[in-house]
Design a protein around this motif. Structure first.
Motif, short mmCIF file in Angstrom:
data_model
loop_
_atom_site.label_atom_id
_atom_site.label_comp_id
_atom_site.label_asym_id
_atom_site.label_seq_id
_atom_site.Cartn_x
_atom_site.Cartn_y
_atom_site.Cartn_z
N GLU A 155 0.79 -1.28 -0.44
CA GLU A 155 0.07 0.13 0.04
C GLU A 155 1.02 0.76 0.51
O GLU A 155 2.00 0.94 0.80
CB GLU A 155 -0.62 -0.17 1.47
N THR A 177 1.46 5.88 0.21
CA THR A 177 0.29 6.77 0.05
C THR A 177 0.86 7.72 -1.01
O THR A 177 1.99 7.95 -0.60
CB THR A 177 0.65 7.09 1.76
N THR A 205 2.07 11.26 -1.42
CA THR A 205 2.80 12.55 -1.47
C THR A 205 2.56 14.09 -2.18
O THR A 205 1.58 13.98 -3.02
CB THR A 205 4.41 12.02 -1.21
N GLY A 228 -2.45 11.57 0.86
CA GLY A 228 -2.60 10.92 1.62
C GLY A 228 -3.52 9.55 0.92
O GLY A 228 -3.39 8.70 2.22
N GLU A 229 -3.70 9.54 0.21
CA GLU A 229 -4.67 8.93 -0.52
C GLU A 229 -3.82 7.03 -0.73
O GLU A 229 -2.60 7.63 -0.63
CB GLU A 229 -5.62 9.16 -1.59
N LYS A 230 -4.60 6.38 -0.56
CA LYS A 230 -4.60 5.04 -0.17
C LYS A 230 -3.88 4.43 -1.35
O LYS A 230 -5.19 3.53 -1.71
CB LYS A 230 -3.48 4.02 0.71
#
Length: 418
Positions: free
Chosen positions: A206, A208, A210, A268-270
């Motif tokens: 996973e 994230t 940036t 911040g989206e994974k």
């Protein structure tokens, strides 16, 4: 004398930061040769530059691997280098399988056993899927995990897409050859066990997003016309998913498939991505380009095959060279010098200098060879590697080309074989 030295150094610097356009553009293959070049000059011949000045520039250029023009004196000896019997046996065995793969039509077949695990594209399943008999041909999680493991064993499948395409089957044959297994090009139990035995990390992770991922720079679009490209500040990625696909060695459509709910525009989206390596062995002493197999094979100084890449190597209209040459140097983010005396792109009849960027004609890395204007380089279209033709050079995905450029040394032998 001072002026002459200054000029030589300027030309040397230009050589190190320019990919010379002889036969290497990422464009449809409809080249037209110019009958007369009396008013059109070829790009500067890098091998004609002042070697001392070039060496001095090289010492101050951290993006260049080894020395370039200073190794010109070694190029004659390149033709005397012989492939060892061990290397030849490796090449013969794997090439026989690869050519059979190329001659077999692509087709999708359904597996004889079907359950949810064989089709679930979740992070957990991608990391835990196991081999099973009669996998079938097509797109399945077992192939996705195998592709990552092949990549991490230096048998590149090209753009990772979870399918049993020809680049994946060729990578399997290369891995089998390197492991001393029968080179079937099939994902059988023994090959799967060998892949699993080399792994010490999950195949997918996973990630994230940036702020740097979203910041770019990005271009709104990349025009096909070289004259318009030459006016741009850089031939950048055009979208976040394109950048992430190359960063993680993935086909862009496959990246989106694994992350159907992702927006790719929020810090911040994974997202789910591959857990790949970006390194090769240090002791590469021979690179063999097999035109018919559309593959590049790497050997160490013990005559062992240690890596392979799918490659686009020339075409019928503009073939790659034959014989033996030397690597003379490499540079990241090269400018691209277009000369219509080599081929004509669109309506461009004057030389052009295109800015650097991953969407440039030679991608974001150039590995120069001792044959003027020929090299190994990247591409703006990684998913088309080995599936189209080139204008003569060896074209790899940007990540494979960067991987090679970071480890190959000036003076390494490059052989072209039909």
């Amino acid at each position: 004398m001072f002026v002459r030295s200054l000029l030589a150094m300027s030309l040397s610097y230009l050589m190190l930061n320019t990919a010379f356009a002889a036969s290497n553009a990422e464009q449809p293959l409809t080249p037209t040769k110019v009958a007369s070049t009396t008013t059109i000059q070829d790009p500067i011949n890098p091998l004609a530059l002042d070697t001392k000045a070039a060496s001095q520039v090289m010492e101050n250029d951290t993006d260049v691997v080894g020395a370039a023009a200073s190794d010109v004196s070694q190029t004659t000896a390149a033709s005397e280098v012989q492939i060892s019997q061990q290397e030849q046996n490796n090449i013969n065995q794997v090439t026989k399988t690869v050519k059979t793969i190329d001659q077999t039509p692509d087709k999708t077949t359904k597996p004889t056993i079907s359950n949810a695990a064989k089709h679930a594209w979740t992070l957990d399943n991608l990391n835990n899927i196991q081999w099973y008999p009669d996998i079938g041909k097509g797109q399945f999680p077992v192939y996705a995990r195998a592709q990552v493991m092949l990549n991490n064993n230096h048998a590149s499948p090209g753009a990772i897409d979870g399918t049993s395409g020809k680049n994946t089957l060729k990578a399997l044959a290369s891995f089998q050859q390197m492991q001393g297994l029968p080179t079937s090009g099939e994902l059988d139990q023994a090959t799967w066990n060998a892949l699993i035995a080399t792994q010490n990390k999950p195949a997918f992770i996973e990630y994230t997003l940036t702020e740097a991922d979203l910041k770019g720079p990005y271009a709104k679009s990349i025009p096909s016309d070289y004259a318009l490209q030459a006016k741009m500040p850089g031939l950048y990625y055009t979208r976040v998913t394109e950048m992430l696909g190359e960063k993680f060695h993935m086909d862009e459509a496959f990246l989106k498939q694994l992350n159907p709910k992702a927006t790719f525009n929020k810090v911040g989206e994974k997202i789910i991505v591959t857990n790949i390596r970006n390194n090769l062995p240090e002791d590469i002493h021979l690179i063999v380009a097999i035109k018919g197999a559309k593959q590049l094979y790497l050997f160490n100084d013990r005559n062992q095959m240690v890596g392979s890449f799918p490659a686009t190597i020339g075409s019928t209209d503009t073939p790659s060279p034959t014989g033996t040459y030397k690597v003379v140097g490499a540079t990241k983010n090269p400018y691209y010098s277009y000369s219509p005396s080599n081929f004509i792109q669109g309506k461009n009849l004057k030389p052009l200098m295109l800015p650097p960027g991953p969407n440039g004609p030679v991608g974001n890395v150039w590995i120069g060879l001792s044959k003027r204007s020929f090299g190994i380089h990247g591409t703006p279209n990684p998913s088309l590697i080995s599936k189209t033709a080139s204008h003569g050079c060896i074209r790899l995905t940007n990540w494979d080309a960067n991987d090679l450029a970071s480890k190959v040394k000036a003076g390494v032998t490059v052989k072209f074989i039909e």
